[in-house]
Scaffold this motif. Structure first.
Motif, PDB file in Angstrom:
ATOM      1  N   LYS A 127       0.850  -1.187   0.000  1.00  0.00           N
ATOM      2  CA  LYS A 127       0.000   0.000   0.000  1.00  0.00           C
ATOM      3  C   LYS A 127       0.889   1.241   0.000  1.00  0.00           C
ATOM      4  O   LYS A 127       1.857   1.317   0.736  1.00  0.00           O
ATOM      5  N   ILE A 128       0.535   2.224  -0.856  1.00  0.00           N
ATOM      6  CA  ILE A 128       1.299   3.469  -0.953  1.00  0.00           C
ATOM      7  C   ILE A 128       0.398   4.626  -0.534  1.00  0.00           C
ATOM      8  O   ILE A 128      -0.714   4.777  -1.048  1.00  0.00           O
ATOM      9  N   SER A 162      -4.950  10.059   4.380  1.00  0.00           N
ATOM     10  CA  SER A 162      -5.138   8.612   4.229  1.00  0.00           C
ATOM     11  C   SER A 162      -4.188   7.820   5.126  1.00  0.00           C
ATOM     12  O   SER A 162      -4.561   6.789   5.679  1.00  0.00           O
ATOM     13  N   TYR A 163      -2.967   8.315   5.324  1.00  0.00           N
ATOM     14  CA  TYR A 163      -2.027   7.626   6.204  1.00  0.00           C
ATOM     15  C   TYR A 163      -2.526   7.651   7.652  1.00  0.00           C
ATOM     16  O   TYR A 163      -2.542   6.623   8.326  1.00  0.00           O
ATOM     17  N   SER A 210       1.415  -3.885  10.573  1.00  0.00           N
ATOM     18  CA  SER A 210       0.642  -4.043   9.352  1.00  0.00           C
ATOM     19  C   SER A 210       1.539  -4.651   8.285  1.00  0.00           C
ATOM     20  O   SER A 210       2.727  -4.855   8.498  1.00  0.00           O
ATOM     21  N   GLU A 211       0.947  -4.865   7.129  1.00  0.00           N
ATOM     22  CA  GLU A 211       1.741  -5.276   5.979  1.00  0.00           C
ATOM     23  C   GLU A 211       2.671  -4.109   5.628  1.00  0.00           C
ATOM     24  O   GLU A 211       2.455  -2.986   6.089  1.00  0.00           O
ATOM     25  N   ASP A 223       4.599   8.450   0.065  1.00  0.00           N
ATOM     26  CA  ASP A 223       5.107   9.281  -1.020  1.00  0.00           C
ATOM     27  C   ASP A 223       5.051  10.747  -0.593  1.00  0.00           C
ATOM     28  O   ASP A 223       4.487  11.599  -1.272  1.00  0.00           O
ATOM     29  N   PHE A 224       5.559  11.002   0.603  1.00  0.00           N
ATOM     30  CA  PHE A 224       5.664  12.351   1.138  1.00  0.00           C
ATOM     31  C   PHE A 224       6.724  12.322   2.221  1.00  0.00           C
ATOM     32  O   PHE A 224       7.138  11.261   2.665  1.00  0.00           O
ATOM     33  N   TYR A 225       7.186  13.498   2.621  1.00  0.00           N
ATOM     34  CA  TYR A 225       8.199  13.571   3.671  1.00  0.00           C
ATOM     35  C   TYR A 225       7.520  13.627   5.020  1.00  0.00           C
ATOM     36  O   TYR A 225       6.520  14.299   5.196  1.00  0.00           O
ATOM     37  N   ARG A 226       8.102  12.905   5.958  1.00  0.00           N
ATOM     38  CA  ARG A 226       7.561  12.879   7.310  1.00  0.00           C
ATOM     39  C   ARG A 226       8.737  12.980   8.268  1.00  0.00           C
ATOM     40  O   ARG A 226       9.704  12.234   8.157  1.00  0.00           O
TER      41      ARG A 226
END
Length: 56
Positions: A2-3, A9-10, A38-39, A44-47
């Motif tokens: 999952k992306i 959404s995250y 989780s799996e 696709d962002f900076y954290r």
């Protein structure tokens, strides 16, 4: 795999509060009340995260 491409959404996935803004998220992660395993996932962002109460 999952992306995730946004904070909204995250945060929903790991079961924490929604972000204050679409471009920045400042929040507190409460381990007893959030998804801890989780799996494999990708973001696709900076954290940037800070861990408090680190035990050595």
């Amino acid at each position: 795999m999952k992306i995730f491409r946004d904070f909204i959404s995250y945060n929903q996935y790991i079961q924490v509060k929604p972000p204050l803004d679409n471009d920045i998220d400042i929040g507190y992660y409460d381990p007893p009340n959030m998804l801890l395993k989780s799996e494999p996932v990708a973001v696709d962002f900076y954290r940037i995260s800070f861990k408090i109460n680190l035990k050595k």
